[in-house]
Design a protein around this motif. Structure first.
Motif, PDB file in Angstrom:
ATOM      1  N   LEU A 104      42.179  48.377  46.140  1.00  0.00           N
ATOM      2  CA  LEU A 104      41.934  49.779  46.431  1.00  0.00           C
ATOM      3  C   LEU A 104      41.394  50.441  45.176  1.00  0.00           C
ATOM      4  N   GLN A 105      40.191  50.977  45.277  1.00  0.00           N
ATOM      5  CA  GLN A 105      39.462  51.470  44.115  1.00  0.00           C
ATOM      6  C   GLN A 105      39.124  52.945  44.237  1.00  0.00           C
ATOM      7  N   ALA A 106      38.963  53.581  43.076  1.00  0.00           N
ATOM      8  CA  ALA A 106      38.408  54.925  43.008  1.00  0.00           C
ATOM      9  C   ALA A 106      36.903  54.822  42.767  1.00  0.00           C
ATOM     10  N   VAL A 107      36.149  55.644  43.480  1.00  0.00           N
ATOM     11  CA  VAL A 107      34.709  55.737  43.276  1.00  0.00           C
ATOM     12  C   VAL A 107      34.448  57.109  42.663  1.00  0.00           C
ATOM     13  N   HIS A 108      34.104  57.137  41.393  1.00  0.00           N
ATOM     14  CA  HIS A 108      33.987  58.393  40.663  1.00  0.00           C
ATOM     15  C   HIS A 108      32.671  59.092  40.995  1.00  0.00           C
ATOM     16  N   GLY A 109      32.779  60.324  41.478  1.00  0.00           N
ATOM     17  CA  GLY A 109      31.606  61.097  41.836  1.00  0.00           C
ATOM     18  C   GLY A 109      31.423  62.291  40.930  1.00  0.00           C
ATOM     19  N   ALA A 110      30.277  62.972  41.074  1.00  0.00           N
ATOM     20  CA  ALA A 110      29.980  64.116  40.222  1.00  0.00           C
ATOM     21  C   ALA A 110      30.911  65.284  40.497  1.00  0.00           C
ATOM     22  N   VAL A 111      31.327  65.434  41.750  1.00  0.00           N
ATOM     23  CA  VAL A 111      32.182  66.553  42.136  1.00  0.00           C
ATOM     24  C   VAL A 111      33.632  66.121  42.275  1.00  0.00           C
ATOM     25  N   GLN A 112      33.870  65.006  42.969  1.00  0.00           N
ATOM     26  CA  GLN A 112      35.226  64.513  43.143  1.00  0.00           C
ATOM     27  C   GLN A 112      35.207  63.011  43.382  1.00  0.00           C
ATOM     28  N   ASP A 113      36.365  62.391  43.197  1.00  0.00           N
ATOM     29  CA  ASP A 113      36.489  60.959  43.441  1.00  0.00           C
ATOM     30  C   ASP A 113      36.689  60.695  44.925  1.00  0.00           C
ATOM     31  N   THR A 114      36.162  59.567  45.379  1.00  0.00           N
ATOM     32  CA  THR A 114      36.494  59.050  46.696  1.00  0.00           C
ATOM     33  C   THR A 114      37.124  57.676  46.503  1.00  0.00           C
ATOM     34  N   TYR A 115      37.590  57.076  47.588  1.00  0.00           N
ATOM     35  CA  TYR A 115      38.319  55.815  47.473  1.00  0.00           C
ATOM     36  C   TYR A 115      37.832  54.821  48.517  1.00  0.00           C
ATOM     37  N   ARG A 116      38.001  53.550  48.196  1.00  0.00           N
ATOM     38  CA  ARG A 116      37.609  52.511  49.134  1.00  0.00           C
ATOM     39  C   ARG A 116      38.515  51.306  48.991  1.00  0.00           C
ATOM     40  N   ALA A 117      38.583  50.521  50.061  1.00  0.00           N
ATOM     41  CA  ALA A 117      39.305  49.248  50.068  1.00  0.00           C
ATOM     42  C   ALA A 117      38.277  48.131  50.030  1.00  0.00           C
ATOM     43  N   VAL A 118      38.370  47.277  49.031  1.00  0.00           N
ATOM     44  CA  VAL A 118      37.421  46.177  48.862  1.00  0.00           C
ATOM     45  C   VAL A 118      38.130  44.864  49.170  1.00  0.00           C
ATOM     46  N   ILE A 119      37.552  44.093  50.081  1.00  0.00           N
ATOM     47  CA  ILE A 119      38.073  42.756  50.367  1.00  0.00           C
ATOM     48  C   ILE A 119      37.409  41.779  49.411  1.00  0.00           C
ATOM     49  N   LEU A 120      38.219  41.032  48.668  1.00  0.00           N
ATOM     50  CA  LEU A 120      37.737  40.124  47.638  1.00  0.00           C
ATOM     51  C   LEU A 120      37.897  38.674  48.071  1.00  0.00           C
ATOM     52  N   ASP A 121      36.961  37.827  47.643  1.00  0.00           N
ATOM     53  CA  ASP A 121      37.144  36.398  47.865  1.00  0.00           C
ATOM     54  C   ASP A 121      37.948  35.803  46.717  1.00  0.00           C
ATOM     55  N   ALA A 122      38.067  34.494  46.706  1.00  0.00           N
ATOM     56  CA  ALA A 122      38.925  33.837  45.718  1.00  0.00           C
ATOM     57  C   ALA A 122      38.437  34.018  44.290  1.00  0.00           C
ATOM     58  N   HIS A 123      37.158  34.373  44.120  1.00  0.00           N
ATOM     59  CA  HIS A 123      36.587  34.563  42.786  1.00  0.00           C
ATOM     60  C   HIS A 123      36.395  36.044  42.470  1.00  0.00           C
ATOM     61  N   LEU A 124      37.068  36.908  43.216  1.00  0.00           N
ATOM     62  CA  LEU A 124      37.037  38.363  43.040  1.00  0.00           C
ATOM     63  C   LEU A 124      35.668  38.964  43.336  1.00  0.00           C
ATOM     64  N   LYS A 125      34.877  38.275  44.158  1.00  0.00           N
ATOM     65  CA  LYS A 125      33.609  38.817  44.606  1.00  0.00           C
ATOM     66  C   LYS A 125      33.824  39.610  45.891  1.00  0.00           C
ATOM     67  N   GLU A 126      33.110  40.728  46.010  1.00  0.00           N
ATOM     68  CA  GLU A 126      33.282  41.586  47.183  1.00  0.00           C
ATOM     69  C   GLU A 126      32.732  40.920  48.446  1.00  0.00           C
ATOM     70  N   ARG A 127      33.577  40.905  49.489  1.00  0.00           N
ATOM     71  CA  ARG A 127      33.137  40.420  50.796  1.00  0.00           C
ATOM     72  C   ARG A 127      32.810  41.575  51.733  1.00  0.00           C
ATOM     73  N   ALA A 128      33.546  42.661  51.598  1.00  0.00           N
ATOM     74  CA  ALA A 128      33.335  43.843  52.441  1.00  0.00           C
ATOM     75  C   ALA A 128      34.076  45.005  51.813  1.00  0.00           C
ATOM     76  N   HIS A 129      33.718  46.209  52.211  1.00  0.00           N
ATOM     77  CA  HIS A 129      34.490  47.353  51.742  1.00  0.00           C
ATOM     78  C   HIS A 129      34.547  48.414  52.847  1.00  0.00           C
ATOM     79  N   TYR A 130      35.598  49.244  52.766  1.00  0.00           N
ATOM     80  CA  TYR A 130      35.865  50.241  53.788  1.00  0.00           C
ATOM     81  C   TYR A 130      36.301  51.533  53.110  1.00  0.00           C
ATOM     82  N   ASP A 131      35.863  52.654  53.670  1.00  0.00           N
ATOM     83  CA  ASP A 131      36.271  53.945  53.133  1.00  0.00           C
ATOM     84  C   ASP A 131      37.762  54.152  53.338  1.00  0.00           C
ATOM     85  N   VAL A 132      38.411  54.722  52.338  1.00  0.00           N
ATOM     86  CA  VAL A 132      39.828  55.083  52.408  1.00  0.00           C
ATOM     87  C   VAL A 132      39.905  56.604  52.375  1.00  0.00           C
ATOM     88  N   PRO A 133      40.576  57.237  53.347  1.00  0.00           N
ATOM     89  CA  PRO A 133      40.487  58.694  53.497  1.00  0.00           C
ATOM     90  C   PRO A 133      41.426  59.503  52.616  1.00  0.00           C
TER      91      PRO A 133
END
Length: 339
Positions: A104-133
């Motif tokens: 679960l990550q913060a995405v830093h924006g110019a006005v405010q931060d948003t958040y997302r859930a990133v699904i990682l593979d065994a080597h920590l590479k992103e497989r998919a991501h989803y907005d977190v409200p």
């Protein structure tokens, strides 16, 4: 005072003010530099490769100030206070199992931060991501790695009070099918379908069958342990006064936060274990308030975070109520044990 003297006095005042301003800037810069460097006496951390495979490791979010702050790091599970290897992947909350991680990550924006859930593979590479409200608070991966879940605050910012709202989501990491909120599931309470506008879910934990899960339901001023069915899309109440459940590896017990009468409203919990067959509760030997979703290190040991000098430290305690709690790692949170 002559005009010349007044000018000299004004120049002197300007010089003094400039010197003060410069000193303030340098002091602030020095403080920032110190903050961004590894603190003396803190854990030793080196950059390297972090993977979600290979047994006997603990992977967690590093909280120590320095260039690896918030990165996923790893240590041998047998030496949780040992030297850390840091990845470049930053997470606020994290969990992993069977080569799949959720970050679960913060995405830093110019006005405010948003958040997302990133699904990682065994080597920590992103497989998919989803907005977190909202602000991330809990994360879990099923033992097989097929399902991932996360909880976010969408109103309020603390479990300790009553004025908050959460959103718990579950995703099938194979198909990408997302359930944005468990509020879409049918609730069965006291043997009947239950509907309430204040129904609130958090703290998902999965069984090994890729069908059953447990979570907290809050409604009507009470909290309940619910057992969920991913296929039937139902949740059924089992036991009251249960928050942030965590299922044992053998599937027989749930560790959880229990609100205890007489404690401070800001620190109201004690760490308990519930036997799912008998519904008998056993208090752990941890006497402090635990605001975390504990992790089972094995079938006998619970690991959880408590506030520390860097933000959080990890502790462990026996699940059967014996012994004493002990700190196992400083400046760490959101551990996952790779068997």
């Amino acid at each position: 005072m002559t005009a010349r003297n007044r000018v000299l006095l004004l120049v002197a005042a300007v010089v003094v003010l400039a010197a003060v301003a410069t000193a303030s800037v340098l002091h602030a810069s020095a403080r920032a530099d110190r903050r961004n460097k590894a603190q003396p006496g803190g854990p030793r951390i080196t950059a390297g490769t972090v993977a979600l495979t290979g047994g006997g490791r603990m992977v967690f979010r590093n909280m120590a100030w320095g260039p690896h702050r918030d990165e996923l790091t790893t240590v041998p599970a047998t030496d949780p206070a040992g030297e850390r290897t840091a990845s470049k992947v930053k997470c606020l909350r994290f969990h992993a199992a069977s080569g799949t991680g959720v970050c679960l990550q913060a995405v830093h924006g110019a006005v405010q931060d948003t958040y997302r859930a990133v699904i990682l593979d065994a080597h920590l590479k992103e497989r998919a991501h989803y907005d977190v409200p909202g602000i991330p608070s809990r994360a879990r991966v099923s033992p097989s790695g097929r399902f991932a879940a996360w909880t976010a605050f969408v109103g309020g910012d603390s479990y300790a009070g009553t004025n908050f709202s959460t959103r718990a989501a579950i995703v099938d990491t194979r198909t990408g099918r997302l359930t944005p909120s468990l509020e879409a599931y049918r609730i069965v309470k006291d043997g009947r379908t239950y509907r309430a506008a204040d129904a609130n879910f958090w703290g998902v934990t999965f069984a090994a069958d890729d069908r059953t899960f447990y979570a907290t339901l809050a409604t009507g001023g009470s909290t309940y342990l619910v057992r969920g069915d991913l296929r039937a899309r139902t949740v059924t109440t089992l036991h009251t006064n249960v928050e942030c459940p965590s299922l044992s590896p053998d599937g027989t017990r749930v560790a959880f936060k229990k609100r205890v009468k007489g404690l401070s409203k800001d620190a109201p919990w004690r760490l308990y274990v519930l036997d799912l067959r008998t519904l008998r509760e056993t208090p752990s030997a941890e006497s402090r308030s635990v605001d975390d979703q504990a992790v089972w290190r094995d079938d006998h040991t619970l690991v959880y975070a408590l506030p520390g000098d860097y933000g959080a430290d990890l502790y462990e305690v026996a699940a059967d109520g014996t012994g004493a709690a002990r700190r196992i790692s400083t400046a760490a949170v959101s551990p996952a044990f790779l068997p």
